[in-house]
Design a protein around this motif. Structure first.
Motif, PDB file in Angstrom:
ATOM      1  N   GLU A  30       3.238   6.458  -7.408  1.00  0.00           N
ATOM      2  CA  GLU A  30       2.371   5.310  -7.662  1.00  0.00           C
ATOM      3  C   GLU A  30       2.346   4.424  -6.420  1.00  0.00           C
ATOM      4  O   GLU A  30       3.316   4.373  -5.664  1.00  0.00           O
ATOM      5  CB  GLU A  30       2.885   4.488  -8.834  1.00  0.00           C
ATOM      6  CG  GLU A  30       2.767   5.102 -10.196  1.00  0.00           C
ATOM      7  CD  GLU A  30       3.356   4.194 -11.264  1.00  0.00           C
ATOM      8  OE1 GLU A  30       2.600   3.389 -11.825  1.00  0.00           O
ATOM      9  OE2 GLU A  30       4.576   4.280 -11.507  1.00  0.00           O
ATOM     10  N   SER A  31       1.272   3.689  -6.250  1.00  0.00           N
ATOM     11  CA  SER A  31       1.280   2.699  -5.168  1.00  0.00           C
ATOM     12  C   SER A  31       2.142   1.516  -5.598  1.00  0.00           C
ATOM     13  O   SER A  31       2.212   1.172  -6.786  1.00  0.00           O
ATOM     14  CB  SER A  31      -0.134   2.223  -4.851  1.00  0.00           C
ATOM     15  OG  SER A  31      -0.629   1.393  -5.879  1.00  0.00           O
ATOM     16  N   LYS A  32       2.795   0.904  -4.612  1.00  0.00           N
ATOM     17  CA  LYS A  32       3.630  -0.249  -4.915  1.00  0.00           C
ATOM     18  C   LYS A  32       2.813  -1.405  -5.483  1.00  0.00           C
ATOM     19  O   LYS A  32       3.292  -2.150  -6.343  1.00  0.00           O
ATOM     20  CB  LYS A  32       4.403  -0.671  -3.663  1.00  0.00           C
ATOM     21  CG  LYS A  32       5.505   0.301  -3.293  1.00  0.00           C
ATOM     22  CD  LYS A  32       5.986   0.121  -1.871  1.00  0.00           C
ATOM     23  CE  LYS A  32       6.639  -1.204  -1.648  1.00  0.00           C
ATOM     24  NZ  LYS A  32       7.168  -1.320  -0.264  1.00  0.00           N
ATOM     25  N   SER A  33       1.573  -1.550  -5.021  1.00  0.00           N
ATOM     26  CA  SER A  33       0.736  -2.628  -5.540  1.00  0.00           C
ATOM     27  C   SER A  33       0.432  -2.434  -7.023  1.00  0.00           C
ATOM     28  O   SER A  33       0.362  -3.399  -7.796  1.00  0.00           O
ATOM     29  CB  SER A  33      -0.568  -2.725  -4.745  1.00  0.00           C
ATOM     30  OG  SER A  33      -1.321  -1.526  -4.845  1.00  0.00           O
ATOM     31  N   GLU A  34       0.260  -1.185  -7.448  1.00  0.00           N
ATOM     32  CA  GLU A  34      -0.016  -0.909  -8.859  1.00  0.00           C
ATOM     33  C   GLU A  34       1.198  -1.257  -9.719  1.00  0.00           C
ATOM     34  O   GLU A  34       1.065  -1.905 -10.768  1.00  0.00           O
ATOM     35  CB  GLU A  34      -0.388   0.560  -9.047  1.00  0.00           C
ATOM     36  CG  GLU A  34      -0.725   0.932 -10.483  1.00  0.00           C
ATOM     37  CD  GLU A  34      -1.105   2.393 -10.640  1.00  0.00           C
ATOM     38  OE1 GLU A  34      -1.582   2.758 -11.734  1.00  0.00           O
ATOM     39  OE2 GLU A  34      -0.924   3.168  -9.673  1.00  0.00           O
TER      40      GLU A  34
ATOM     41  N   ALA B 102       0.818  -1.220   0.000  1.00  0.00           N
ATOM     42  CA  ALA B 102       0.000   0.000   0.000  1.00  0.00           C
ATOM     43  C   ALA B 102       0.847   1.264   0.000  1.00  0.00           C
ATOM     44  O   ALA B 102       0.323   2.362  -0.232  1.00  0.00           O
ATOM     45  CB  ALA B 102      -0.926   0.007   1.219  1.00  0.00           C
TER      46      ALA B 102
ATOM     47  N   SER C 163      -5.858  -5.575  -1.732  1.00  0.00           N
ATOM     48  CA  SER C 163      -6.834  -4.544  -1.387  1.00  0.00           C
ATOM     49  C   SER C 163      -7.860  -4.977  -0.347  1.00  0.00           C
ATOM     50  O   SER C 163      -8.693  -4.184   0.076  1.00  0.00           O
ATOM     51  CB  SER C 163      -7.569  -4.079  -2.652  1.00  0.00           C
ATOM     52  OG  SER C 163      -8.213  -5.165  -3.298  1.00  0.00           O
TER      53      SER C 163
ATOM     54  N   PRO D 233       3.606   4.174  -1.145  1.00  0.00           N
ATOM     55  CA  PRO D 233       3.904   4.781  -2.443  1.00  0.00           C
ATOM     56  C   PRO D 233       5.340   4.508  -2.884  1.00  0.00           C
ATOM     57  O   PRO D 233       6.225   4.262  -2.053  1.00  0.00           O
ATOM     58  CB  PRO D 233       3.698   6.278  -2.175  1.00  0.00           C
ATOM     59  CG  PRO D 233       4.026   6.437  -0.726  1.00  0.00           C
ATOM     60  CD  PRO D 233       3.569   5.174  -0.057  1.00  0.00           C
TER      61      PRO D 233
END
Length: 289
Positions: free
Chosen positions: A92-96, A85, A150, A87
């Motif tokens: 950007e989020s690390k998950s993205e 979760a 998520s 950034p």
């Protein structure tokens, strides 16, 4: 394509499938042999491959040359814990970014019909998606990854996933780890040895936004445990400088550990850096074959 593969496609070049060429043949499952051309027989060739009709027509002994269709078996090992979760340095989020990395690897498998699966989770345990082929399967992997990151994620601990793979996956694979930069621990050292003895391993590390920096102000928090993080304006220049030296030393020690274990690795700060990181890592992997 599904929405997650479509999102990853923006960061993958057309020739991405070629990045997996090479590497150890132990990783490869030969599905079929395809005729390539005729060439003159040389001592040592298998006489069963001689084309007698073509040899009679030409007056020379000719042999059929074949090429094999080789298909990789690829396992994504991904962290879906709370660390995802946070950034990245670009916001950007690390998950993205991690989802785009997984999607990029998935897209690389499609033209060659490589098999791909995923082991993902946090400190509490793992989700294991078995190896299969195809676009629908890759999209399912991405959907599961996004859902895991998520929905009430637990504490991140990529070693938990690596230990699962070491126990349950015996046949040689190409393993692509997608996580943040792990802390060096005895558990990490212990699991890397059996993994690299049996598998080829690449490690894509999604980097954090620095906890403190010269432009950081105010108070933030650590997504891993909720601890308060003070900005540079509160901490002062000496503390910021000491923090940066500590981070550089930590990264150096981690790189030395992974290099000693013959694990190609890259730090990825944004989705736009995915392709260059994959090129670098797979280039090292291919040369090791």
């Amino acid at each position: 394509m599904g929405k997650y593969l479509d999102a990853a496609k923006a960061y993958v070049t057309r020739d991405a499938a070629g990045l997996l060429a090479g590497g150890r043949y132990a990783l490869v499952h030969t599905r079929s042999m395809e005729f390539d051309e005729l060439r003159p027989y040389v001592p040592g060739d298998d006489v069963r491959d001689i084309d007698w009709k073509a040899s009679a027509r030409s007056g020379h002994t000719l042999i059929k040359q074949f090429v094999s269709e080789k298909h990789h078996k690829i396992l994504i090992v991904a962290d879906t814990g709370r660390n995802t979760a946070a950034p990245t340095p670009t916001g950007e989020s690390k998950s993205e970014v991690a989802a785009h990395i997984i999607g990029a690897v998935g897209l690389m498998t499609l033209p060659r019909s490589d098999e791909i699966g995923m082991v993902a989770g946090d400190r509490r345990g793992c989700v294991d998606i078995r190896l299969r082929r195809g676009e629908t399967h890759v999209e399912r992997i991405l959907h599961r990854y996004v859902a895991q990151t998520s929905t009430n994620p637990g504490a991140s601990d990529i070693v938990t996933q690596l230990e699962w793979v070491a126990r349950h996956y015996r046949h040689p694979l190409l393993i692509v780890i997608v996580s943040d930069e792990p802390d060096i621990s005895e558990r990490l050292r212990a699991v890397l040895a059996p993994l690299t003895a049996r598998h080829d391993v690449l490690w894509a590390m999604v980097t954090d936004m620095p906890a403190i920096g010269t432009e950081a102000t105010g108070v933030g928090y650590d997504v891993a445990d909720g601890r308060t993080l003070l900005g540079a304006d509160v901490m002062g220049e000496r503390v910021v400088a000491a923090y940066r030296r500590s981070e550089e030393e930590r990264r150096r020690e981690l790189s030395e550990l992974l290099t000693a274990q013959r694990i190609p690795h890259a730090r990825i700060a944004s989705s736009r850096g995915i392709m260059s990181a994959l090129v670098a890592m797979t280039g090292v992997y291919a040369r090791a074959g």
